[in-house]
Design a protein around this motif. Structure first.
Motif, PDB file in Angstrom:
ATOM      1  N   GLN A  52       0.803  -1.218  -0.083  1.00 27.20           N
ATOM      2  CA  GLN A  52      -0.181   0.037   0.109  1.00 27.20           C
ATOM      3  C   GLN A  52       0.859   1.154   0.034  1.00 27.20           C
ATOM      4  OE1 GLN A  52      -2.618  -0.463   3.283  1.00 27.20           O
ATOM      5  NE2 GLN A  52      -3.969  -1.687   2.128  1.00 27.20           N
ATOM      6  N   ILE A  53       1.873   1.085  -1.004  1.00 33.94           N
ATOM      7  CA  ILE A  53       2.963   2.370  -0.980  1.00 33.94           C
ATOM      8  C   ILE A  53       2.293   3.374  -2.110  1.00 33.94           C
ATOM      9  CG2 ILE A  53       5.261   3.115  -1.374  1.00 33.94           C
ATOM     10  CD1 ILE A  53       6.220   0.333  -0.322  1.00 33.94           C
ATOM     11  N   GLY A  54       1.353   4.036  -1.909  1.00 35.14           N
ATOM     12  CA  GLY A  54       0.437   4.821  -2.859  1.00 35.14           C
ATOM     13  C   GLY A  54       0.929   6.256  -2.857  1.00 35.14           C
ATOM     14  N   GLN A  55       0.396   6.939  -4.060  1.00 34.65           N
ATOM     15  CA  GLN A  55       0.935   8.294  -4.270  1.00 34.65           C
ATOM     16  C   GLN A  55      -0.262   9.210  -3.508  1.00 34.65           C
ATOM     17  OE1 GLN A  55       3.261   9.809  -5.837  1.00 34.65           O
ATOM     18  NE2 GLN A  55       2.726  11.962  -5.723  1.00 34.65           N
ATOM     19  N   ARG A  56       0.654  10.127  -2.711  1.00 31.72           N
ATOM     20  CA  ARG A  56      -0.300  11.266  -1.981  1.00 31.72           C
ATOM     21  C   ARG A  56      -0.276  12.502  -2.985  1.00 31.72           C
ATOM     22  NH1 ARG A  56      -2.873   8.662   1.877  1.00 31.72           N
ATOM     23  NH2 ARG A  56      -1.471   6.943   2.849  1.00 31.72           N
ATOM     24  N   VAL A  57      -1.309  13.028  -3.237  1.00 27.54           N
ATOM     25  CA  VAL A  57      -1.755  14.061  -4.328  1.00 27.54           C
ATOM     26  C   VAL A  57      -1.943  15.153  -3.484  1.00 27.54           C
ATOM     27  CG1 VAL A  57      -3.225  14.857  -5.889  1.00 27.54           C
ATOM     28  CG2 VAL A  57      -2.945  12.261  -5.704  1.00 27.54           C
ATOM     29  N   ARG A  58      -1.131  16.317  -3.881  1.00 30.44           N
ATOM     30  CA  ARG A  58      -1.538  17.715  -3.377  1.00 30.44           C
ATOM     31  C   ARG A  58      -2.742  18.086  -3.378  1.00 30.44           C
ATOM     32  NH1 ARG A  58       2.576  21.572  -6.440  1.00 30.44           N
ATOM     33  NH2 ARG A  58       1.387  22.950  -5.257  1.00 30.44           N
ATOM     34  N   GLU A  59      -3.510  18.489  -2.247  1.00 31.88           N
ATOM     35  CA  GLU A  59      -4.945  19.010  -2.131  1.00 31.88           C
ATOM     36  C   GLU A  59      -5.029  20.381  -2.991  1.00 31.88           C
ATOM     37  OE1 GLU A  59      -5.753  19.638   1.712  1.00 31.88           O
ATOM     38  OE2 GLU A  59      -5.493  17.395   2.457  1.00 31.88           O
ATOM     39  N   ASP A  60      -3.890  21.033  -3.276  1.00 27.65           N
ATOM     40  CA  ASP A  60      -4.194  22.183  -4.040  1.00 27.65           C
ATOM     41  C   ASP A  60      -3.756  22.021  -5.429  1.00 27.65           C
ATOM     42  OD1 ASP A  60      -1.356  21.798  -3.572  1.00 27.65           O
ATOM     43  OD2 ASP A  60      -0.948  24.117  -3.463  1.00 27.65           O
ATOM     44  N   GLY A  61      -3.679  20.753  -5.907  1.00 31.07           N
ATOM     45  CA  GLY A  61      -3.148  20.509  -7.071  1.00 31.07           C
ATOM     46  C   GLY A  61      -4.442  20.434  -8.210  1.00 31.07           C
ATOM     47  N   PRO A  62      -4.025  20.138  -9.646  1.00 34.04           N
ATOM     48  CA  PRO A  62      -5.128  19.950 -10.697  1.00 34.04           C
ATOM     49  C   PRO A  62      -6.099  19.105 -10.103  1.00 34.04           C
ATOM     50  CG  PRO A  62      -3.104  20.259 -11.480  1.00 34.04           C
ATOM     51  CD  PRO A  62      -2.835  19.963 -10.179  1.00 34.04           C
ATOM     52  N   GLN A  63      -7.387  19.099 -10.122  1.00 34.84           N
ATOM     53  CA  GLN A  63      -8.358  18.042  -9.828  1.00 34.84           C
ATOM     54  C   GLN A  63      -8.136  16.805 -10.478  1.00 34.84           C
ATOM     55  OE1 GLN A  63     -12.426  19.808 -10.213  1.00 34.84           O
ATOM     56  NE2 GLN A  63     -12.081  21.338  -8.551  1.00 34.84           N
ATOM     57  N   ARG A 320      -0.688  30.244 -12.938  1.00 35.72           N
ATOM     58  CA  ARG A 320      -1.697  29.594 -12.329  1.00 35.72           C
ATOM     59  C   ARG A 320      -1.262  28.476 -11.264  1.00 35.72           C
ATOM     60  NH1 ARG A 320      -6.204  28.737 -16.969  1.00 35.72           N
ATOM     61  NH2 ARG A 320      -6.206  31.137 -17.857  1.00 35.72           N
ATOM     62  N   MET A 321      -0.308  28.144 -11.445  1.00 33.00           N
ATOM     63  CA  MET A 321       0.363  26.934 -10.461  1.00 33.00           C
ATOM     64  C   MET A 321       2.000  26.682 -11.035  1.00 33.00           C
ATOM     65  SD  MET A 321      -1.121  23.308  -9.214  1.00 33.00           S
ATOM     66  CE  MET A 321      -0.489  22.571  -7.753  1.00 33.00           C
ATOM     67  N   ALA A 322       2.590  26.463  -9.952  1.00 34.25           N
ATOM     68  CA  ALA A 322       3.988  25.899 -10.358  1.00 34.25           C
ATOM     69  C   ALA A 322       4.042  24.688  -9.771  1.00 34.25           C
ATOM     70  CB  ALA A 322       5.136  27.043  -9.768  1.00 34.25           C
ATOM     71  N   PRO A 323       5.229  23.851 -10.389  1.00 29.94           N
ATOM     72  CA  PRO A 323       5.953  23.972 -11.502  1.00 29.94           C
ATOM     73  C   PRO A 323       5.129  24.280 -12.576  1.00 29.94           C
ATOM     74  CG  PRO A 323       6.750  22.127 -10.166  1.00 29.94           C
ATOM     75  CD  PRO A 323       5.531  22.612  -9.481  1.00 29.94           C
ATOM     76  N   ILE A 324       5.776  24.692 -13.868  1.00 30.49           N
ATOM     77  CA  ILE A 324       5.016  25.172 -14.807  1.00 30.49           C
ATOM     78  C   ILE A 324       4.094  24.241 -15.662  1.00 30.49           C
ATOM     79  CG2 ILE A 324       6.940  24.840 -16.529  1.00 30.49           C
ATOM     80  CD1 ILE A 324       6.077  27.909 -17.587  1.00 30.49           C
ATOM     81  N   HIS A 325       4.214  23.097 -15.603  1.00 28.00           N
ATOM     82  CA  HIS A 325       3.535  22.005 -16.442  1.00 28.00           C
ATOM     83  C   HIS A 325       1.912  22.220 -15.908  1.00 28.00           C
ATOM     84  CE1 HIS A 325       5.847  19.662 -13.210  1.00 28.00           C
ATOM     85  NE2 HIS A 325       4.422  19.188 -12.703  1.00 28.00           N
ATOM     86  N   HIS A 326       2.067  22.513 -14.337  1.00 30.33           N
ATOM     87  CA  HIS A 326       0.401  22.538 -13.792  1.00 30.33           C
ATOM     88  C   HIS A 326      -0.014  23.658 -14.447  1.00 30.33           C
ATOM     89  CE1 HIS A 326       1.283  19.181 -11.370  1.00 30.33           C
ATOM     90  NE2 HIS A 326       1.934  19.723 -10.373  1.00 30.33           N
ATOM     91  N   HIS A 327       0.747  24.727 -14.880  1.00 33.52           N
ATOM     92  CA  HIS A 327       0.159  25.958 -15.221  1.00 33.52           C
ATOM     93  C   HIS A 327      -0.688  25.679 -16.441  1.00 33.52           C
ATOM     94  CE1 HIS A 327      -0.009  30.314 -16.672  1.00 33.52           C
ATOM     95  NE2 HIS A 327       0.286  29.679 -17.753  1.00 33.52           N
ATOM     96  N   PHE A 328      -0.075  24.820 -17.200  1.00 33.56           N
ATOM     97  CA  PHE A 328      -0.745  24.674 -18.741  1.00 33.56           C
ATOM     98  C   PHE A 328      -1.623  23.721 -18.573  1.00 33.56           C
ATOM     99  CE2 PHE A 328       3.662  26.022 -20.096  1.00 33.56           C
ATOM    100  CZ  PHE A 328       3.374  27.035 -20.927  1.00 33.56           C
ATOM    101  N   GLU A 329      -1.753  22.717 -17.331  1.00 35.82           N
ATOM    102  CA  GLU A 329      -2.672  21.992 -17.039  1.00 35.82           C
ATOM    103  C   GLU A 329      -4.118  22.651 -16.814  1.00 35.82           C
ATOM    104  OE1 GLU A 329      -2.329  17.378 -15.318  1.00 35.82           O
ATOM    105  OE2 GLU A 329      -1.022  18.863 -14.503  1.00 35.82           O
ATOM    106  N   LEU A 330      -3.987  23.862 -15.991  1.00 40.20           N
ATOM    107  CA  LEU A 330      -5.012  24.507 -15.367  1.00 40.20           C
ATOM    108  C   LEU A 330      -5.351  25.519 -16.602  1.00 40.20           C
ATOM    109  CD1 LEU A 330      -3.697  25.661 -11.950  1.00 40.20           C
ATOM    110  CD2 LEU A 330      -5.505  23.733 -12.619  1.00 40.20           C
ATOM    111  N   LYS A 331      -4.569  25.661 -17.512  1.00 38.97           N
ATOM    112  CA  LYS A 331      -5.210  26.384 -18.913  1.00 38.97           C
ATOM    113  C   LYS A 331      -6.079  25.583 -19.554  1.00 38.97           C
ATOM    114  CE  LYS A 331      -2.814  29.339 -20.979  1.00 38.97           C
ATOM    115  NZ  LYS A 331      -1.797  29.948 -21.972  1.00 38.97           N
ATOM    116  N   GLY A 332      -6.109  24.073 -19.238  1.00 39.92           N
ATOM    117  CA  GLY A 332      -6.934  23.368 -20.030  1.00 39.92           C
ATOM    118  C   GLY A 332      -6.315  22.357 -20.960  1.00 39.92           C
ATOM    119  N   TRP A 333      -5.157  22.500 -20.967  1.00 41.34           N
ATOM    120  CA  TRP A 333      -4.091  21.470 -21.899  1.00 41.34           C
ATOM    121  C   TRP A 333      -4.312  19.838 -21.049  1.00 41.34           C
ATOM    122  CZ3 TRP A 333       1.188  22.992 -23.792  1.00 41.34           C
ATOM    123  CH2 TRP A 333       1.213  24.314 -24.355  1.00 41.34           C
ATOM    124  N   PRO A 334      -4.896  18.934 -21.895  1.00 43.50           N
ATOM    125  CA  PRO A 334      -5.024  17.459 -21.606  1.00 43.50           C
ATOM    126  C   PRO A 334      -3.472  17.223 -21.010  1.00 43.50           C
ATOM    127  CG  PRO A 334      -5.970  17.784 -23.440  1.00 43.50           C
ATOM    128  CD  PRO A 334      -5.324  19.012 -23.108  1.00 43.50           C
TER     129      PRO A 334
END
Length: 360
Positions: A52-63, A320-334
Motif C-alpha cells: 500500500q505504498i501509494g501516491q499522495r496527491v497535493r490538495e491544491d493540485g489540479p483536480q 496559475r500553479m507552479a511548477p509550470i507544467h501544472h500551469h498549462f494543465e490549469l489552462k486546459g491542456w490535457p
C-alpha cells in the motif's frame, strides 16, 4: 564483474574480446538494464501495491490528479537497483568516476526514499522537512565536489569550458567545488520538480543521459577530444557505461510510467537521477551544456522560484500553479498534450546542446 569474466574468457575464446570495447559495453549496458527493468518491473509494482505504498496527491493540485491517489510510488527504486547492477556488471570497477557517480546516485536515492516514506506514513504530500532534505543533499553534493577537486590529475579537470568558443577555458581553482556542488544539488531538485506528470521527467532524463554518455565517450577519447577541441579527461569515457545503464533503466521504467502511469518514480528516483546527471556533467566538464540540454529542468525550477518571489513581493502569482507544467494543465491542456510537448522541447534542447560540440 562480468567485464572481468569476459576478460578471462577472451584468453580462450577470442570473441569475448569485443567486451573490451567501450562502445560495445555501452550498448550491452543499455540492453541489460532495459531487459532487467521489463522483467522485474511488474514484480516491483505488485510488491508496492501489496505494501500500500501509494501516491499522495497535493490538495491544491489540479483536480484531474485526484484520481491518481493510491497509485504505487517509489518506483524509482527499480531504476536505481537496475542502474547499480548493470554498471557494476559492465563497468570498469577500478575507475574512480564510476564509484563517484554511483555513490552520489545511491546517496540521493536514500534521501528521496526517506522523503517518500514520510509522505506515506504521515499520509500527506509534505515528506521530509525542506531544510533537512537540503542539508543532506548539500552534504552529499559537497563531499562529491571535494573528492573530485582533490583527486583531479590535470588542470583541465577543474576548468570551466565555455561552449561555442574554441579555446575558452576558465581556471576555477577552489571555485570548482562551489560549481560542482550547485550542479549536483540543482539538477537533483530540477528533475524532482519536473516529475509531476506521467512520464514527464523520465524521458527527458534519458535524452540528457544519452547525450552526456556520448560526450563522456568523446571526452575520454584523446583523438576525438583533440579534433572537437574539448578537454580530454582520462578515464571519463567509462561513464558512458553508467549513462547506458541509466538509459536502459529509464526506458524500462517509462514502459510502466507512461500515461496512464502504473507506477510513479517518487523522490527516490527523481532526486537520484538529477544528481547523477550533475555528476556526469561535472566530470566531463560540460556543465553549461548540461544547463542547455536540461533546460526543461531549469525552466521548471525557475518557474517555482519566480512564483514564490512574485507572491512574496506583490501578493500575486505569476503562474496559475507552479511548477509550470501544472500551469498549462490549469489552462486546459490535457495531461498527455503537456507531456508530449514538453518532451519535444527537451529533445530540441538536447540537440542544441550537442551542437555546441562542433559549433566552436
Amino acid at each position: 564483474m562480468l567485464l572481468w569474466l569476459t576478460e578471462f574468457l577472451s584468453q580462450y575464446v577470442g570473441g569475448f574480446g569485443v567486451f573490451q570495447y567501450l562502445t560495445f559495453r555501452t550498448m550491452v549496458s543499455v540492453t541489460t538494464a532495459l531487459v532487467i527493468s521489463l522483467i522485474i518491473g511488474p514484480l516491483v509494482i505488485e510488491r508496492l501495491s501489496q505494501k500500500q505504498i501509494g501516491q499522495r496527491v497535493r490538495e491544491d493540485g489540479p483536480q484531474s490528479h485526484f484520481s491518481k491517489a493510491g497509485t504505487p510510488t517509489m518506483g524509482g527504486a527499480l531504476i536505481l537497483i537496475v542502474i547499480f547492477i548493470t554498471t557494476v556488471a559492465w563497468g570498469e570497477l577500478s575507475n574512480r568516476y564510476i564509484w563517484v557517480v554511483l555513490s552520489v546516485t545511491m546517496a540521493f536515492g536514500v534521501i528521496g526514499w526517506v522523503d517518500d516514506y514520510l509522505k506515506i506514513t504521515r499520509k500527506n504530500s509534505k515528506g521530509l522537512i525542506a531544510r533537512w532534505k537540503y542539508l543532506w543533499q548539500s552534504v552529499v553534493g559537497l563531499s562529491a565536489a571535494l573528492f573530485l577537486y582533490y583527486t583531479a590529475q590535470s588542470p583541465q579537470e577543474t576548468e570551466l569550458i565555455v561552449p561555442f568558443f574554441k579555446e575558452v577555458a576558465i581556471p576555477l581553482g577552489a571555485g570548482y567545488i562551489l560549481l560542482a556542488y550547485f550542479m549536483i544539488v540543482g539538477m537533483s531538485n530540477g528533475v524532482n520538480l519536473t516529475d509531476g506528470l506521467d512520464g514527464l521527467a523520465i524521458l527527458p532524463t534519458v535524452m540528457v543521459a544519452a547525450a552526456l554518455g556520448l560526450i563522456a565517450y568523446l571526452v575520454g577519447h584523446a583523438e576525438f577530444a583533440r579534433y572537437l577541441q574539448i578537454p580530454h579527461i582520462a578515464d571519463a569515457g567509462e561513464l558512458a557505461v553508467f549513462c547506458g545503464a541509466l538509459i536502459g533503466a529509464g526506458l524500462g521504467f517509462l514502459w510502466f510510467n507512461a500515461y496512464p502511469a502504473q507506477v510513479f518514480m517518487g523522490d527516490v528516483g527523481a532526486l537520484a537521477l538529477g544528481a547523477a546527471l550533475g555528476v556526469v556533467a561535472i566530470v566531463v566538464r560540460h556543465e553549461i551544456v548540461l544547463l542547455i540540454m536540461g533546460g526543461l529542468f531549469v525552466l521548471e525550477t525557475a518557474s517555482v522560484i519566480l512564483q514564490v518571489a512574485s507572491f512574496k513581493l506583490t501578493g500575486k502569482r505569476m503562474f496559475r500553479m507552479a511548477p509550470i507544467h501544472h500551469h498549462f494543465e490549469l489552462k486546459g491542456w490535457p495531461e498527455p498534450r503537456v507531456i508530449v510537448r514538453f518532451w519535444i522541447v527537451a529533445l530540441v534542447l538536447v540537440l542544441v546542446g550537442l551542437s555546441t560540440l562542433k559549433l566552436r
